[in-house]
Scaffold this motif. Structure first.
Motif, PDB file in Angstrom:
ATOM      1  N   MET A   1       0.823  -1.210   0.000  1.00 55.38           N
ATOM      2  CA  MET A   1       0.000   0.000   0.000  1.00 55.38           C
ATOM      3  C   MET A   1       0.851   1.251   0.000  1.00 55.38           C
ATOM      4  SD  MET A   1      -3.035  -0.815  -0.463  1.00 55.38           S
ATOM      5  CE  MET A   1      -3.513   0.905  -0.434  1.00 55.38           C
ATOM      6  N   THR A   2       2.025   1.202   0.653  1.00 59.80           N
ATOM      7  CA  THR A   2       2.882   2.389   0.746  1.00 59.80           C
ATOM      8  C   THR A   2       3.447   2.792  -0.612  1.00 59.80           C
ATOM      9  OG1 THR A   2       3.436   1.723   2.982  1.00 59.80           O
ATOM     10  CG2 THR A   2       4.901   3.323   1.984  1.00 59.80           C
ATOM     11  N   ALA A   3       3.401   1.873  -1.553  1.00 60.45           N
ATOM     12  CA  ALA A   3       3.908   2.174  -2.906  1.00 60.45           C
ATOM     13  C   ALA A   3       2.825   1.956  -3.945  1.00 60.45           C
ATOM     14  CB  ALA A   3       5.096   1.285  -3.209  1.00 60.45           C
ATOM     15  N   ASN A   4       1.567   1.940  -3.500  1.00 60.98           N
ATOM     16  CA  ASN A   4       0.478   1.534  -4.389  1.00 60.98           C
ATOM     17  C   ASN A   4      -0.120   2.745  -5.090  1.00 60.98           C
ATOM     18  OD1 ASN A   4      -1.898   0.416  -5.520  1.00 60.98           O
ATOM     19  ND2 ASN A   4      -1.812  -1.262  -4.028  1.00 60.98           N
ATOM     20  N   ALA A   5       0.465   3.089  -6.230  1.00 57.39           N
ATOM     21  CA  ALA A   5       0.024   4.286  -6.957  1.00 57.39           C
ATOM     22  C   ALA A   5      -1.436   4.154  -7.377  1.00 57.39           C
ATOM     23  CB  ALA A   5       0.917   4.512  -8.159  1.00 57.39           C
ATOM     24  N   ALA A   6      -1.842   2.934  -7.760  1.00 57.11           N
ATOM     25  CA  ALA A   6      -3.230   2.755  -8.212  1.00 57.11           C
ATOM     26  C   ALA A   6      -4.198   3.096  -7.078  1.00 57.11           C
ATOM     27  CB  ALA A   6      -3.447   1.323  -8.672  1.00 57.11           C
ATOM     28  N   MET A   7      -3.895   2.655  -5.869  1.00 62.31           N
ATOM     29  CA  MET A   7      -4.803   2.877  -4.744  1.00 62.31           C
ATOM     30  C   MET A   7      -4.634   4.271  -4.141  1.00 62.31           C
ATOM     31  SD  MET A   7      -6.821   0.341  -4.197  1.00 62.31           S
ATOM     32  CE  MET A   7      -7.303   0.421  -2.491  1.00 62.31           C
TER      33      MET A   7
END
Ligand code: GLC
Length: 715
Positions: A233-239
């Motif tokens: 999640m910390t690198a989740n550009a989509a989210m």
């Protein structure tokens, strides 16, 4: 040129990265500690934000370094985990969810914000909005329970409470909705484990509370430690970028969880801190909490061409804007400037007591064991949680000390001044020590009733507290069974008060006890609240916001499950069931007994043919056929029986309360917008499909106890 652009144009790279850095101070350790001297870094502008610093004077001292001794004088943003109270502790969030009362959810957050701000804080890392259906996961204690619709209402109420109407006010704190997203679905309920669920479940179950927080104007969001189908999640550009910022329109500050950026290396998606920092910044994370990845990694990422200074500036702008919205530039010392009025503190303790009373769920009350009669002369008070002030706080106890919480012993002594109360611990919470058992069993002799306080320690739920076995820890079961056996010989009723941050799997205890109060962790006024219920000063009214399993093997268990193609049928072997346990929970969502007894009748729903723009209204008659005045919570669920996608067997759409004296009857009205019956169709886009909808109304998520009507959704 406005303040932010003026500052930005004069900031060095180190000062910019300082605004994107949050370092922990010593007040509480909430993650792997990384040493470092904050003082010099604050003065140089290399640190612009702090967490875990509590106390008006300490905050003032640190703020002074930034405001008066650094080159640009940018004030610090200082945050802390004010999850369910700061110095006055309210019941853990899971317990408070069971009030089903948005006004009170807002009120306790407002009161917590006042205490936190009086200690100089401008940010809380709350509300925690992770829907959880797996009691193995310890953080179920911190959240809204199993239902997304309930989570949405808690989200909005808490954001309003923490932030108030004016974020720059001296008693307002920025809220930080966490942990975005689907952290509650960790594999096997194991803390920090991978999350691998369908996009549909993410969007239908885990996203809605965060969307509600964004709609309510939440200032910050914290991504979860976990991955989502392989993308942390910390690198989740989509989210983060595409969903949260672009689709939901969130333009606040995203703060990483503790060291989470550096942990992208452990996730296996970043070779080093520079790569990790680049991934997080590109995804939209503005502040690096405790990884020092931005400070030490982004200069290298810039050299590698992985990020641009423009991307850094975008995040710096968001952080400076938040500090401006908080009024920190106008007056960095306004929070903590005045101590609270002692009368306010007293009122707050009274509120804590009332909320604790209303959060406790009565699971059993055979032969009206409770409330205890006024003729009681001798009580045996047993168990490791009978005189346990620190444990009453539950996990995430804020700035509350080990003492100061009212214990069950103190509460009963205050409530029963003339009653002889014999107290014996019997066994510890978790240690394998039976040396106290015989004294405790001895204490049962001659008692009119036994109050047995069992359950978990405060640290057995919350973060880093998953449990694979969901029964009582230590040797408590052996002890309780001896107490039950002795009580049967003495013909003495046993009232169990169960403390936990999760539903426990204790069917044997429920079976043996005469009465059971699920107290969760009630906070500062625990003992008074429990005594109020035991003596009948108040009727229990709490409802469980999570299903209580019969066995850990049923987990995850929740009312909003989709149908099976082979629905359970006792007569048909090849249907969806276990060989060894019934499918349904021991206690369903919404369950809770009172000192009344409620019957439901005469459900009427209108209109019968409903267009999307209309409201649906249900009226139901409720009668209290019990002996005591009590408050009933009535739930309205829907079920879309035929749709382009299999729909949950029950969906919560409304709740309402009614208080009735014995023999009284009333009518409850529940209404909701037909548009709330939209769902994500095959293409995961919202659709409103025509056809039959069941409307089911009653006391909890047990279809057998619900009255049913149908409406037709029409063009
Ligand atoms: C912790 C928790 C998070 C908390 C943060 C700061 O690891 O995951 O909920 O807000 O660190 O204490």
């Amino acid at each position: 040129m406005n303040r932010i652009e003026r500052l930005l144009s004069s900031m060095t790279l180190s000062e910019k990265l300082g605004q994107l850095t949050m370092t922990a101070c010593g007040h509480a350790v909430t993650g792997p500690t990384i040493a470092g001297d904050s003082t010099a870094a604050i003065k140089s502008g290399a640190i612009g934000n702090l967490l875990n610093l509590v106390g008006a004077q300490d905050v003032r001292d640190m703020q002074k370094l930034a405001v008066e001794e650094s080159r640009l004088g940018i004030p610090l943003l200082i945050g802390y985990d004010v999850i369910h109270g700061h110095r006055t502790v309210f019941p853990v969030p899971l317990a408070e969810a069971g009030l089903f009362d948005p006004a009170t959810w807002t009120l306790t957050a407002r009161e917590a914000a006042k205490e936190a701000a009086a200690d100089g804080l401008a940010l809380t890392f709350a509300p925690m909005l992770d829907v959880a259906r797996d009691p193995r996961w310890g953080r179920i204690a911190e959240g809204p329970g199993e239902d997304p619709w309930l989570g949405m209402r808690i989200a909005a109420a808490k954001v309003r409470g923490f932030q108030g109407d004016d974020l720059s006010a001296a008693d307002a704190v920025a809220a930080c909705a966490k942990h975005y997203c689907a952290y509650g679905a960790v594999m096997a309920g194991r803390e920090y484990a991978s999350v691998d669920i369908s996009e549909r479940t993410v969007l239908e179950v885990h996203m809605p509370p965060f969307a509600s927080a964004v709609h309510a104007g939440v200032a910050c969001i914290m991504p979860a430690f976990t991955d989502l189908a392989g993308v942390p999640m910390t690198a989740n550009a989509a989210m983060l970028r595409d969903w949260l910022r672009d689709k939901l329109g969130f333009d606040g500050v995203i703060i990483s969880d503790y060291n989470a950026i550096a942990e992208l290396i452990h996730h296996g998606v970043a070779a080093d801190k520079a790569a990790a920092a680049a991934l997080a910044l590109q995804a939209g994370v503005d502040i690096d909490m405790m990884a020092d990845a931005y400070r030490n990694g982004l200069p290298i990422a810039l050299q590698r061409g992985l990020v641009t200074i423009g991307q850094i500036d975008t995040s710096v702008r968001r952080v400076l804007k938040l500090k401006e919205n908080l009024g920190l530039f106008e007056d960095p010392y306004r929070r903590g400037a005045r101590a609270e009025d002692p009368a306010e503190l007293l009122k707050r303790r009274e509120l804590a007591r009332e909320v604790a009373v209303r959060s406790i769920v009565m699971l059993k009350n055979t032969a009206s064991t409770l409330p205890l009669s006024a003729s009681v002369k001798r009580l045996a008070l047993l168990g490791p949680l009978a005189d346990a002030s620190p444990e009453m706080r539950g996990p995430w106890w804020g700035a509350a000390g080990e003492t100061g919480q009212i214990t069950v012993l103190e509460g009963l002594r205050d409530a029963f001044p003339a009653v002889e109360i014999t107290h014996a611990q019997g066994v510890p919470i978790a240690a394998d020590d039976v040396s106290g058992m015989s004294a405790a069993l001895q204490a049962c002799e001659g008692a009119d009733a036994i109050v047995l306080c069992a359950g978990e320690a405060a640290t057995m739920s919350g973060e880093a507290a998953s449990r694979a076995h969901l029964g009582l820890p230590g040797v408590q079961r052996s002890f309780c069974e001896l107490v039950f056996a002795r009580a049967r010989q003495l013909n003495t009723p046993v009232i169990v008060v169960l403390f936990s941050g999760r539903p426990l799997v204790v069917p044997w205890l429920i079976e043996a006890a005469d009465a059971v109060l699920a107290a969760w962790f009630p906070g500062s006024e625990a003992g008074h609240a429990i005594a109020d219920l035991i003596v009948g000063r108040a009727s229990p009214s709490g409802r469980t916001p999570v299903s209580w399993p019969r066995a850990a093997g049923q987990v995850p268990i929740f009312f909003g499950e989709r149908p099976s193609g082979r629905p359970a049928a006792a007569s048909d072997h090849f249907t969806s069931k276990y060989l060894d346990v019934a499918n349904d929970p021991l206690f369903p969502f919404g369950f809770g007994l009172t000192y009344g007894k409620f019957e439901f009748g005469n459900l009427r729903v209108s209109p019968h043919a409903v267009r999307e723009s209309q409201m649906i209204e249900a009226l139901i008659d409720v009668t209290n056929v019990g002996a005591g005045e009590a408050e009933e919570t009535v739930f309205l669920f829907t079920h879309d029986v035929l749709a382009s996608v299999a729909r949950p067997l029950l969906e919560l759409k409304a709740f309402a309360k009614i208080k009735l004296a014995p023999g009284a009857r009333g009518t409850v009205t529940l209404s909701f917008a037909a548009a709330e019956l939209r769902f994500l169709g095959l293409s995961l886009q919202p659709v409103f499909e025509f056809g039959e909808i069941e409307i089911l109304v009653g006391p909890c998520a047990d279809r057998a106890k619900l009255l049913r009507a149908v409406v037709q959704l029409t063009p």
